[in-house]
Enzyme design. Sequence first.
Site: not given
Lengths: 221, 221
Positions: A111-113
């Site tokens: 998720v995300c970074t």
Amino acid sequence: MTDQRLAVGAVMYPGFEMLDMFGPLEMLSILGEERVEIRMLAETDEPVPTAMGAALTSGPRVNVDATFANAGPIDILLVPGGFGTMPQLGNPAMIEFIQASAENARYVASVCTGSLLLARAGLLDGRRATTNKQFFALSAQESTAIEWVERARWVEDGKFFTSSGVSAGMDMTLALIRELFGVETSEMVAIGTEYTWHRDRDEDPFAAHLNGGMGMLGSVD
Amino acid sequence: MTDQRLAVGAVMYPGFEMLDMFGPLEMLSILGEERVEIRMLAETDEPVPTAMGAALTSGPRVNVDATFANAGPIDILLVPGGFGTMPQLGNPAMIEFIQASAENARYVASVCTGSLLLARAGLLDGRRATTNKQFFALSAQESTAIEWVERARWVEDGKFFTSSGVSAGMDMTLALIRELFGVETSEMVAIGTEYTWHRDRDEDPFAAHLNGGMGMLGSVD
């Protein structure tokens, strides 16, 4: 479809973003302990603090179920993002654990970074992936062998599921549940959590904010 | 608008629903530690397990920052729901803590079945409130002095914010952030978390599932 009980290995580090982690885990938890076991993993057995904006150690602290050394077999490896991702890019224990456990996992979801950690581990070379829109420029620095997709709620490439920022992890996880247990189950999870599922992985309302100003999130420099 | 640092008191108990808690806390955390302090509270200082579906003690465990006895002043009291709510309805320590801390709080926010605990504490008498759609019938049993709203993503009545199930807590919290810090801030939090904010509290896509079958969530009998 799957009949076995899935072991979810959720990778923690100081300053992980709480919704990156607990959005996906919520969706999986609804499947019940008969179908899913959630194992909270970290380098040491100290409770791990979540992020408060750009502060890495001020948020609620989550207990460790197993250290990397004792993680056991993992079916779904979940790697959240957050400001805490950045120092982990230089942590060999983290990168080596992700490398080794991803190899044997059925699915690897970030998720995300979190996808930057997968990239640093070399797992995304030759693959398509996405990440947080506000940090997009950082991802291009990781590897020229990765096709980073700017406009995507999430990206699937083989066993690798990578999502855009924070909330997108829930949409991605519902897609993973659909793949594992069928569409009726994923729809029931969405209803049970009263979550309006963004079913279209290519529809990305936040692509307009690409590398955009960082907003409330401050700077990573 | 507010200039002071807000103390958020987040009430835990075995089997609280993780997204009920970490959805709202994510939104608040984005404001940064200069503006918000999150205090994870529980009856004792033992780490508190979240729910795995209907199982109350199988989910990830969260550390306690302060017990009810040492909670300190609270500006925003956050009460999540989940299957674990039901046994807490008969726990005087829980009900008395919610009563006492709600009295002095600036805002009291509940997610999902968390509003049943507010109702049991007598805090919602003479007020409008809502709760999880699949458990709606339970709420009516709590008090005839409460106007339970069937069709609402969340309900605001004075300092009491009550939301529908699980994910609705994020929409409610963004509304609370709007009230405290203004609409630009709440919009930036939504963008920062790549969350599609349901801004209309009266629009409720899940009202159709009122008391509906329980789905994946099993039965509370």
